[in-house]
Motif scaffolding. Structure first.
Motif, PDB file in Angstrom:
ATOM      1  N   SER A  40      12.854   0.020   2.368  1.00  0.00           N
ATOM      2  CA  SER A  40      13.593  -0.366   3.463  1.00  0.00           C
ATOM      3  C   SER A  40      13.874   0.555   4.609  1.00  0.00           C
ATOM      4  O   SER A  40      13.633   0.426   5.850  1.00  0.00           O
ATOM      5  N   LEU A  41      13.991   1.931   4.007  1.00  0.00           N
ATOM      6  CA  LEU A  41      14.157   2.980   5.169  1.00  0.00           C
ATOM      7  C   LEU A  41      12.999   3.387   5.579  1.00  0.00           C
ATOM      8  O   LEU A  41      12.890   3.635   6.785  1.00  0.00           O
ATOM      9  N   ALA A  42      11.928   3.134   5.056  1.00  0.00           N
ATOM     10  CA  ALA A  42      10.675   3.682   5.566  1.00  0.00           C
ATOM     11  C   ALA A  42      10.148   2.780   6.816  1.00  0.00           C
ATOM     12  O   ALA A  42       9.709   2.905   7.691  1.00  0.00           O
TER      13      ALA A  42
ATOM     14  N   PHE B 128       0.642  -1.340   0.024  1.00  0.00           N
ATOM     15  CA  PHE B 128       0.100   0.075  -0.042  1.00  0.00           C
ATOM     16  C   PHE B 128       0.597   1.308  -0.064  1.00  0.00           C
ATOM     17  O   PHE B 128       0.244   2.478   0.106  1.00  0.00           O
ATOM     18  N   GLY B 129       2.000   1.214  -0.033  1.00  0.00           N
ATOM     19  CA  GLY B 129       2.868   2.386  -0.229  1.00  0.00           C
ATOM     20  C   GLY B 129       3.282   2.841   1.329  1.00  0.00           C
ATOM     21  O   GLY B 129       2.856   2.690   2.312  1.00  0.00           O
ATOM     22  N   PRO B 130       3.840   4.190   1.325  1.00  0.00           N
ATOM     23  CA  PRO B 130       4.065   4.922   2.617  1.00  0.00           C
ATOM     24  C   PRO B 130       3.191   5.142   3.432  1.00  0.00           C
ATOM     25  O   PRO B 130       1.856   5.298   2.916  1.00  0.00           O
ATOM     26  N   ALA B 131       3.464   4.981   4.787  1.00  0.00           N
ATOM     27  CA  ALA B 131       2.378   5.250   5.765  1.00  0.00           C
ATOM     28  C   ALA B 131       2.139   6.996   5.951  1.00  0.00           C
ATOM     29  O   ALA B 131       2.974   7.463   5.877  1.00  0.00           O
TER      30      ALA B 131
ATOM     31  N   LEU C  22       0.895  -1.869  16.658  1.00  0.00           N
ATOM     32  CA  LEU C  22       0.864  -0.680  15.511  1.00  0.00           C
ATOM     33  C   LEU C  22      -0.327  -0.475  14.760  1.00  0.00           C
ATOM     34  O   LEU C  22      -0.967  -1.516  14.310  1.00  0.00           O
ATOM     35  N   VAL C  23      -0.680   0.499  14.397  1.00  0.00           N
ATOM     36  CA  VAL C  23      -1.764   1.029  13.541  1.00  0.00           C
ATOM     37  C   VAL C  23      -1.056   2.251  12.667  1.00  0.00           C
ATOM     38  O   VAL C  23      -0.481   2.994  12.974  1.00  0.00           O
ATOM     39  N   THR C  24      -1.137   1.829  11.286  1.00  0.00           N
ATOM     40  CA  THR C  24      -0.915   2.922  10.059  1.00  0.00           C
ATOM     41  C   THR C  24      -1.975   2.873   9.261  1.00  0.00           C
ATOM     42  O   THR C  24      -2.889   2.054   9.039  1.00  0.00           O
TER      43      THR C  24
END
Length: 352
Positions: free
Chosen positions: A336-338, A191-194, A214-216
């Motif tokens: 990976s960094l995200a 789903f891509g970036p949070a 967690l919830v994102t």
């Protein structure tokens, strides 16, 4: 590069390095050529289980070998950045075990050196290349369950606390880095970036995370992600959408099957003024909203895996090398960094 097999140098002699070396037997593109370790004797003992003709030596000497095409870093987390950067500086493309690095700063350092040297670097997030996850992503792209709305994923394994063990180190270990990286990476991959992140954690006496929830939010998709060392969890995952859901059999990072349940568009029920039940008073039913009627049967999609599944990432890495790519289009360093940044932020969350 040519179509000749990729000659891999494996750095590390622990469990995950052994799995990667073993799964190269199932690879369509690569072979085990060398093993490196801080202790050359340990490296030599490691090769005994994988056939003849495999070089073994101290890490620096393996990185310098001209007959090694790519390096797999399968060491403890705290050594990932140091070895990956040394490999890149030696002119070797590198596949680095998850998490790419324990901290965002170290991950960015790997990325920067790879860019400067013009070499391929990728996190070994093998999950995204396994047959079940590849099929899941294809089903979502095809609109099989309509617009995705939620993801739930749990990964928990009971681990007895050992204060001297790297796994429980507050700076480089913990449940988030060891297990939480998988559900987080799955959410980012699908789903891509949070856009938003909230978390709560439980720590052991050394300060490392032993459980986390967690919830994102990723656009219209809300996720519920959890991990932990306290108990054995269901270790499955589910994506729900407007027209159905897809459940991933555990362990979801390499699911043996997907359970697809679709809904068919039907007639809406509208409790309007004057209606005496789910239908109007005269027995008719309004059609100004859509009701999702469950289909009579679900579908099981089997997604068998050869070996333990680590070879799929190696074959993708080889494809990237042969195409002259400096970054994977499937699992770029930005993903990976995200994930590391989410883990870093979650790790600073309140404890219970």
């Amino acid at each position: 590069m040519t179509s000749s097999p990729i000659r891999w140098g494996v750095i590390g002699t622990g469990h995950i390095a052994r799995r990667f070396a073993g799964d190269l037997a199932h690879s369509t593109s690569g072979v085990l050529a060398a093993v490196g370790s801080r202790d050359g004797i340990r490296a030599f003992a490691f090769t005994a289980d994988f056939g003849s003709g495999i070089h073994a030596d101290e890490t620096a000497k393996i990185l310098a070998r001209p007959d090694v095409d790519a390096i797999y870093v399968g060491t403890v987390n705290r050594a990932h950045a140091e070895i990956a950067i040394a490999a890149l500086e030696a002119g070797k493309p590198v596949l680095i075990e998850k998490p790419l690095a324990p901290t965002p700063a170290e991950a960015r350092a790997i990325r920067d050196v790879a860019e400067r040297r013009g070499l391929l670097a990728m996190e070994a997030m093998w999950m995204v290349f396994t047959p079940g996850i590849v099929r899941l992503r294809a089903l979502l792209a095809e609109g099989t369950i309509g617009t995705p709305k939620s993801l739930s994923a749990n990964l928990s394994y009971a681990r007895a606390y050992r204060p001297d063990f790297e796994l429980f180190d507050a700076e480089t270990g913990g449940a988030l880095r060891d297990l939480g990286v998988y559900p987080i990476a799955l959410a980012l991959h699908l789903f891509g970036p949070a856009d938003d992140i909230a978390a709560i954690v439980e720590r052991n006496e050394a300060g490392s995370v032993r459980q986390a929830a967690l919830v994102t939010r990723h656009g219209p998709v809300l996720t519920k992600l959890s991990c932990g060392f306290e108990t054995e969890g269901p270790n499955g995952a589910m994506v729900s959408g407007e027209h159905g859901r897809i459940a991933l059999a555990g362990p979801f990072f390499c699911p043996p099957a997907l359970a697809l349940k679709r809904h068919e568009a039907g007639t809406a029920l509208d409790h309007r003024e004057g209606a005496t039940s789910a239908s109007d008073a005269d027995g008719s039913q309004p059609a100004d909203r859509t009701l999702l009627v469950p289909s009579p049967q679900g579908e099981t999609i089997h997604t068998p895996v050869t070996g333990s599944g680590l070879q799929y990432q190696a074959d993708h890495f080889a494809e990237c090398l042969r195409a002259g790519l400096r970054e994977s289009p499937v699992h770029p360093l930005s993903a990976s960094l995200a994930a590391i940044e989410i883990m870093e932020r979650a790790g600073r969350s309140p404890s219970i």
